[in-house]
Design a protein around this motif. Structure first.
Motif, PDB file in Angstrom:
ATOM      1  N   LEU A 102       0.391  -1.375   0.123  1.00 43.43           N
ATOM      2  CA  LEU A 102       0.253  -0.020   0.045  1.00 43.43           C
ATOM      3  C   LEU A 102       0.764   1.410  -0.366  1.00 43.43           C
ATOM      4  CD1 LEU A 102      -2.891   0.174  -0.007  1.00 43.43           C
ATOM      5  CD2 LEU A 102      -2.856   0.614   2.258  1.00 43.43           C
ATOM      6  N   LEU A 152       2.322   2.015  -3.083  1.00 41.05           N
ATOM      7  CA  LEU A 152       1.061   2.200  -4.107  1.00 41.05           C
ATOM      8  C   LEU A 152       1.121   4.466  -4.001  1.00 41.05           C
ATOM      9  CD1 LEU A 152      -1.816   1.792  -5.706  1.00 41.05           C
ATOM     10  CD2 LEU A 152      -2.633   1.892  -3.589  1.00 41.05           C
ATOM     11  N   TYR A 153       0.862   4.701  -2.797  1.00 44.22           N
ATOM     12  CA  TYR A 153       0.578   5.731  -2.996  1.00 44.22           C
ATOM     13  C   TYR A 153       2.128   6.431  -2.971  1.00 44.22           C
ATOM     14  CZ  TYR A 153      -3.238   4.260  -0.030  1.00 44.22           C
ATOM     15  OH  TYR A 153      -4.980   3.973   0.936  1.00 44.22           O
ATOM     16  N   LEU A 211       1.389   7.084  -6.470  1.00 45.11           N
ATOM     17  CA  LEU A 211       0.917   7.902  -7.317  1.00 45.11           C
ATOM     18  C   LEU A 211       1.215   9.511  -6.661  1.00 45.11           C
ATOM     19  CD1 LEU A 211      -2.792   6.815  -5.751  1.00 45.11           C
ATOM     20  CD2 LEU A 211      -2.211   6.538  -7.696  1.00 45.11           C
ATOM     21  N   LEU A 213      -5.444  18.387  -9.438  1.00 47.33           N
ATOM     22  CA  LEU A 213      -4.684  17.190  -9.563  1.00 47.33           C
ATOM     23  C   LEU A 213      -4.768  16.444  -8.540  1.00 47.33           C
ATOM     24  CD1 LEU A 213      -2.348  15.461 -10.680  1.00 47.33           C
ATOM     25  CD2 LEU A 213      -0.779  17.006  -9.816  1.00 47.33           C
ATOM     26  N   LEU A 267      -5.847  12.790  -7.707  1.00 44.79           N
ATOM     27  CA  LEU A 267      -5.381  11.484  -7.048  1.00 44.79           C
ATOM     28  C   LEU A 267      -5.001  11.175  -5.557  1.00 44.79           C
ATOM     29  CD1 LEU A 267      -1.654  12.845  -7.662  1.00 44.79           C
ATOM     30  CD2 LEU A 267      -3.184  10.916  -8.730  1.00 44.79           C
ATOM     31  N   LEU A 291      -7.695   8.875  -6.595  1.00 40.60           N
ATOM     32  CA  LEU A 291      -7.631   7.085  -6.845  1.00 40.60           C
ATOM     33  C   LEU A 291      -6.815   7.074  -5.928  1.00 40.60           C
ATOM     34  CD1 LEU A 291      -7.149   5.410  -9.864  1.00 40.60           C
ATOM     35  CD2 LEU A 291      -5.116   7.336  -9.862  1.00 40.60           C
ATOM     36  N   GLY A 292      -5.685   7.225  -5.343  1.00 39.26           N
ATOM     37  CA  GLY A 292      -5.359   7.117  -4.372  1.00 39.26           C
ATOM     38  C   GLY A 292      -6.664   5.643  -3.124  1.00 39.26           C
ATOM     39  N   MET A 319      -8.367   2.721  -5.348  1.00 37.62           N
ATOM     40  CA  MET A 319      -7.174   1.821  -5.298  1.00 37.62           C
ATOM     41  C   MET A 319      -6.282   0.844  -4.254  1.00 37.62           C
ATOM     42  SD  MET A 319      -4.796   2.843  -8.278  1.00 37.62           S
ATOM     43  CE  MET A 319      -3.625   1.984  -8.125  1.00 37.62           C
ATOM     44  N   THR A 320      -7.518   1.794  -2.742  1.00 41.60           N
ATOM     45  CA  THR A 320      -6.877   0.501  -2.006  1.00 41.60           C
ATOM     46  C   THR A 320      -8.227  -0.705  -1.195  1.00 41.60           C
ATOM     47  OG1 THR A 320      -6.183   2.582  -0.298  1.00 41.60           O
ATOM     48  CG2 THR A 320      -6.704   0.448   1.179  1.00 41.60           C
ATOM     49  N   LEU A 346      -7.456   1.931   6.984  1.00 40.10           N
ATOM     50  CA  LEU A 346      -7.953   2.363   5.855  1.00 40.10           C
ATOM     51  C   LEU A 346      -8.798   1.065   5.197  1.00 40.10           C
ATOM     52  CD1 LEU A 346      -3.912   2.266   4.734  1.00 40.10           C
ATOM     53  CD2 LEU A 346      -5.649   4.348   5.113  1.00 40.10           C
ATOM     54  N   PHE A 384     -12.009   2.397   3.591  1.00 41.01           N
ATOM     55  CA  PHE A 384     -11.916   2.407   2.570  1.00 41.01           C
ATOM     56  C   PHE A 384     -12.451   1.674   1.076  1.00 41.01           C
ATOM     57  CE2 PHE A 384      -7.918   6.117   3.170  1.00 41.01           C
ATOM     58  CZ  PHE A 384      -9.113   6.923   3.357  1.00 41.01           C
TER      59      PHE A 384
END
Lengths: 316, 240, 608
Positions: free
Chosen positions: B36, B39-40, B43, C357, C361, C364-365, C368-369, C391, C394
């Motif tokens: 994770l 991933l962050y 991004l 932006l 992001l 998107l974060g 995608m979690t 998390l 999410f």
């Protein structure tokens, strides 16, 4: 309880605090693998050998067995410390746990999957949608010398294998040791004045229950060594290749005799763990260094080319 | 100096986010898995590149310092030393990565266990036949404390006295992403058939959940389900 | 005039297409040779064969590849005429010859793609009949009348397409109306060509009970299955998106390759139109997908859980990643457009872009979690399971829906910002209108987030039926109010900075290509999800898959196939683009002159 959920989300929103409310294990150790180091020469087969102290230890919590119907809710042994070592031919495991009494019926076991099929940790009991495989169990009992090499596939199928490949040796010492474990705590809810609170509807006293961690000092430690060849000729045995991650599970029985004449724990009444991993360190392969060296050279080359390009065509 | 700041700012941002996720966040909650964190960071990197390459000027502000740093033109003092260090460390880092990629791992493989696999057809869409009365909930709670509490805990949060030995740990019903996401029929399946009734992707060989159909009647199971929702302060998912 | 001398050239081009088709047939025959061997070893004649296999690659994998290629090509072939036609109309309305030229260029791509699509359709059919006779027997039994309808549609579509393409120049001027009507017919036939086979595919997913009755009644009943229309709508919109982004990629590549400034201007503009159409389609697409999923859940919850909570749920995390990159890519292209095409705009727009932006992001974060994380066992142990206490929140639909809606809003804002850039409103009510738009956007974002958080505390059904729908309606409301309002504002606005075309940096072209690849990957990914949701059924709950391939391939294996399919399709599209460009190569300088044509129609562009 709904309040807990609200709190939780509030915590999320302010970005702190929620983690404190999540349940966590009593055991703070991080490893989930029994790592067997590779050594040259003979393995320490004596449970008290000094050689064990230099090896990494992994501690696994145990729970009462819940699959058989004759289950108990409390077990004596709350966790087991495991060390392992191998010399590319044989492997030795050392189990170490606190047990205040040394009894003839004290027992411990290791369990492995056999073959490629996944087996359920409870004696390889059949699974609904998955075809499972058998398990191999190494069993030691205080009143029986050595160990029993056993096989099982489902409840009631446990039996000694025709070919016995496992040795065991155990020592009990009255050492002092501290153990931590979880208990269910029941308390009457009290109001500000210390009076027991009553349910508005029924008038019954309100009882709060929670799980809390207690610490206790115990005198008495069992140390048991199991030894076997990494691979055997017996198809009913688990076979170990170095570098792989076979599954391993543990079971311990406190064979103390109760006043009723029954054993405190026996048969299905035992402390167990579900599957964890075990890894026999593979012999060093020196080509790894070569790969690393080649990578360094390649990276330096790429770096050289990039810098040349950058120098030539400095972007505006 | 705007032109030199963008690359630096980006680097600082990446570092700050990494430190926050890796070191500061675990002070408040459970640590994040590396997958994770990567991933962050990925991004964030995309964000820096997108923002940095919006115009010719900003592209120069982002890439210019990096290129100048790499080419070594017009830099001196500590920056020069830093450049040398980077140039030496980069191949070594690649070498180390390669080495650790090839060296036998002492970490067991990651597990993509699917927590909520699809139930068999016969369990889909069943509704709880037991009326939701205080008496039935009470009876359900009694059964829960006798059979389920040792693992799932007196507070319905998976933190029972016997929960530690098992991996995966018993489900936490007070988490809004567990039973609140599921229908009662799903729980009926899980309780009745137990861990061994899971499909392959649910890793049935790992779950310690007993197959309660051996000991409990359907009626008792439905009452336990009711008690679990009530005790955890959740509501079952419905479709109508 | 072009239409006179273009004929022989066109013939040559279509000949090339057929030569190419013949080549492919030969290739397939070579591939299928082992198939003959497999068939030769079959049971004695007369015994019903349920399955045949292809040694090596395996029957399912072969079908997988061929069906996916057919579907992607079909998406392109059905998506392109929609906006070729729209472009043509815009050209007529605005009298801007660029649009007519663009529409024609798209249609040129269509002719060569059409033959290839049909070719793959044919191969797919033969393979299905050969490899899955049991299934095909059953489907034929149910759907035979719609096979007939489909064949008839195909004839009509082919005729219309060729009339539309070859008649382009002949039908300029006074006959333009007729050409537009042809375009309309083309799209109507294309729509039906899509929804008829959709009924076969959706019947496999969500079959309805068929009572014994007439042949036509049976087919009709089976066609109206629960997921038919959701899939129709979803695919229709997705085809527009695919067509738009593919044409954007075509323009992007052309832009990167050309050296002539004139062509750069043209392809820059074409890339803009392609990206615009892609984004335009992408905004409502998640809603259509949501509707489809909802119908799946309602039809069969088990299938819904397999998709969204079971082993296929990982696909939706991958999907989030791909859609996220697509959204980022599309926005990036808009932003580059503002920065480069409108000189001097950087200081004004840098900050709003940064804010957008960051929002994109963060969304998107969250998207995608995953709910249960990819973690090593040791990490999982530290977390207390694979749910992260913080998390994990999410990981559920409420969060995903919220951020998806926010991302759509942000993308829409990018577009509005681009639209307004370089222009100065003159209307007296401009200030008020802008304030209203700001309030609408701000309120919409707030309400969406509030509903998203609140969604955790209400029963699932309330969340799905009320909250999620409200979120979608709010976004649609924003789209439907702000767009016309901006349109009105812009009508009277005066341009302060003229847009400069053909000055975009190379990375804009790459962004266009990247977007197209993302869309293709997405289609292969979700196609796999849709097919796999049937698990071991050919026809869910009716006909079981008893072949050796009645298992779901592992995700890694499937991902390899998705990549392969994407790669093959990109190769094929590149080939089609190349074939389409052959016709124009022999022409000398491409100087455009505008020759007045008799009649009131738009001014065509003629190359001499």
């Amino acid at each position: 309880m709904m309040k807990g959920t609200h709190c939780r989300l509030l915590a999320l929103l302010i970005g702190a605090g929620a983690g404190l409310m999540s349940p966590s294990s009593v055991f703070s150790q991080e490893s989930v693998v029994v790592r067997a180091k590779l050594v040259q020469g003979d393995l320490p087969t004596d449970p008290t050998a000094a050689a064990w102290n230099t090896l990494p230890v992994t501690e696994f919590p145990l729970s009462p067995q819940v699959h058989w119907q004759k289950r108990i809710q409390q077990v004596t042994v709350k966790s087991v410390k495991v060390r392992a070592v191998h010399n590319n031919k044989q492997i030795a495991f050392l189990l170490e746990y606190a047990d205040p009494t040394q009894d003839p019926a004290d027992a411990a076991a290791l369990e492995f999957m056999v073959g490629d099929k996944k087996a359920h940790f409870a004696h390889g009991q059949p699974m609904g949608q998955v075809e499972g495989g058998p398990v191999n169990i190494w069993y030691w009992r205080n009143d029986t010398p050595g160990a029993a090499d056993m096989t099982a596939k489902g409840f009631g199928t446990l039996k000694k294998e025709a070919q016995q490949d496992v040795q065991a040796k155990a020592v009990w010492k009255p050492e002092k040791t501290k153990i931590n474990y979880k208990v269910r705590k029941i308390a009457l809810r009290k109001d500000a004045k210390g009076e027991p609170m009553k349910d508005a509807k029924t008038g019954d006293p309100i009882v709060d229950e929670e799980t809390s961690v207690v610490e206790e000092e115990v005198t008495g430690v069992w140390r048991i060594v199991f030894v076997r060849a990494l691979t055997t000729t017996d198809a009913q045995d688990a076979q170990f290749q170095t570098g792989t991650f076979p599954n391993i599970a543990f079971a311990v029985w406190d064979g103390k005799k109760l006043e009723s004449g029954d054993f405190k724990e026996s048969g299905s009444q035992k402390a167990v763990s579900s599957w964890w991993y075990f890894n026999a360190e593979p012999p060093m392969d020196y080509s790894v260094y070569l790969y690393g060296l080649v990578a360094v050279v390649l990276a330096a080359g790429v770096e050289f080319v990039i810098i040349r390009k950058v120098k030539k065509g400095q972007p505006a | 100096m705007k032109s030199s700041s963008l690359a630096l700012k980006g680097g600082i941002l990446l570092g700050a986010i990494f430190l926050f996720l890796k070191l500061i966040l675990p002070l408040f909650t459970a640590p994040l898995p590396m997958s994770l964190i990567w991933l962050y960071l990925f991004l964030t990197t995309i964000g820096i590149i997108v923002y940095g390459t919006l115009s010719g000027e900003s592209t120069e502000a982002l890439l210019g310092p990096i290129f100048r740093f790499l080419s070594g033109e017009g830099i001196e003092g500590t920056t020069k030393m830093a450049r040398l260090a980077v140039l030496v460390l980069f191949p070594l880092l690649v070498g180390w990565q390669t080495y650790s990629g090839f060296v036998p791992s002492s970490q067991p493989p990651s597990e993509n266990r699917t927590i909520h696999p699809a139930p068999p057809g016969e369990f889909v869409g069943l509704s709880n036949p037991v009326p939701n009365t205080p008496d039935n909930v009470m009876m359900g709670k009694g059964l829960y404390f006798a059979y389920c509490m040792p693992c799932h805990g007196p507070k319905f949060n998976g933190n029972g006295p016997a929960s530690d030995g098992f991996n995966p740990q018993p489900a936490n019903f007070s988490d809004p992403t567990t039973i609140a996401m599921l229908q009662e029929s799903y729980l009926f399946w899980r309780i009745k058939k137990g861990g061994v009734g899971l499909s392959v992707e649910g890793h049935p060989w790992k779950s310690a959940m007993p197959r309660w159909e051996v000991e409990l009647s359907d009626d008792q199971i439905w009452k336990i389900i009711m008690a679990e929702y009530a005790g955890a302060g959740q509501k079952p998912r419905t479709w109508e | 005039m072009e239409h006179r001398n273009s004929h022989p050239r066109e013939m040559r081009r279509s000949e090339r297409v057929w030569a190419y088709a013949a080549l492919l047939v030969m290739l397939v025959l070579v591939l299928a040779a082992p198939l003959g061997l497999a068939m030769a070893q079959e049971a004695p004649a007369g015994a019903a064969v349920e399955y045949r296999d292809v040694p090596g690659i395996g029957s399912r994998n072969l079908i997988w590849i061929v069906a996916q290629q057919h579907l992607l090509l079909a998406g392109f072939v059905l998506g392109v005429p929609i906006f070729a036609w729209v472009c043509e109309i815009v050209g007529v309305r605005t009298k801007d010859p660029r649009y007519d030229k663009l529409a024609k260029e798209f249609t040129k791509l269509l002719t060569s793609a059409y033959a290839t699509t049909a070719l793959f359709g044919g191969i797919l059919l033969f393979l299905l009949i050969g490899l899955y006779p049991k299934l095909m027997n059953y489907l034929t039994d149910v759907f035979f009348p719609s096979f007939l309808v489909y064949s008839a549609l195909f004839l009509l579509e082919t005729a219309t397409l060729y009339l539309y393409w070859y008649g382009w120049d002949a039908m300029q001027g006074r006959k333009k109306g007729m050409h537009l009507f042809l375009g309309f017919l083309l799209n109507v036939f294309a729509l039906f060509i899509m929804i008829v086979p959709n009924s076969w595919a959706t019947f496999q997913t969500s079959p309805v009970v068929i009572t014994e009755s007439s042949m036509w009644a049976k087919a009709w009943a089976a066609t109206w299955n629960p997921t038919w229309w959701p899939l129709n709508v979803h695919r229709l919109i997705a085809n527009v998106v695919l067509g738009g982004f593919l044409c954007g990629a075509y323009a992007g590549l052309k832009y990167l390759m050309t050296t002539s400034q004139e062509e750069r201007v043209h392809y820059d503009w074409m890339g803009y139109v392609g990206n615009f159409i892609g984004v335009f389609g992408m905004l409502p697409l998640p809603f259509a997908g949501y509707w489809l999923m909802r119908e799946v859940y309602q039809y069969n919850q088990q299938m819904g859980i397999t998709l969204m909570g079971g082993f296929l749920s990982w696909l939706f995390i991958l999907q989030a990643m791909l859609i996220g990159i697509l959204f980022l890519g599309a926005n990036y292209y808009f932003w580059l457009g503002i920065m480069y095409r409108i000189p001097g705009s950087e200081p004004k727009y840098r900050r709003p872009i940064l804010i957008m932006l960051v929002i994109l992001l963060v969304c998107l974060g969250i998207w995608m979690t995953p709910h249960s994380l990819v973690a090593s066992l040791e990490e999982a142990r530290k977390m207390g399971g694979t749910h992260h206490p913080l998390l994990g929140v999410f990981g559920v639909m409420s969060a995903k829906m919220t951020v998806a809606n926010l991302m759509i809003l942000v993308t829409f804002m990018s577009f509005i910002m681009y639209w307004r850039a370089g222009k100065q409103e003159t209307a007296a009510w401009a200030k008020a209108a802008k304030a209203v738009m700001g309030v609408i956007l701000g309120l919409a974002a707030i309400v969406i987030v509030v509903l998203g958080v609140w969604g955790y505390f209400v029963p699932a059904i309330t969340r799905i039926d009320k909250f999620s729908t409200t979120q979608v309606l709010i976004v649609l409301f924003v789209l439907l109010t702000v767009t016309p309002l901006t349109g009105l504002l812009m009508k009277s606005a005066k341009t302060t900075t003229e847009m400069v075309w053909g000055v975009m940096p190379a990375r804009a072209g790459y962004a266009l290509v990247l977007n197209a690849v993302m869309v293709i990957l997405l289609m292969t990914l979700m196609g796999y999800a849709r097919s796999s949701s049937r698990v071991h059924w050919h026809i869910y709950g009716v006909m079981q898959d008893t072949s050796p391939y009645a298992y779901s391939p592992a995700l890694g294996y499937a991902a390899a196939f998705m990549s392969l399919n994407t790669f093959l399709f990109c190769l094929m599209v590149a080939f089609i683009f190349w074939v389409a460009s052959l016709g124009g190569e022999k022409k000398p300088q491409q100087k455009e002159t505008r020759v007045p044509v008799v009649g009131a129609g738009p001014v065509p562009v003629v190359r001499q």
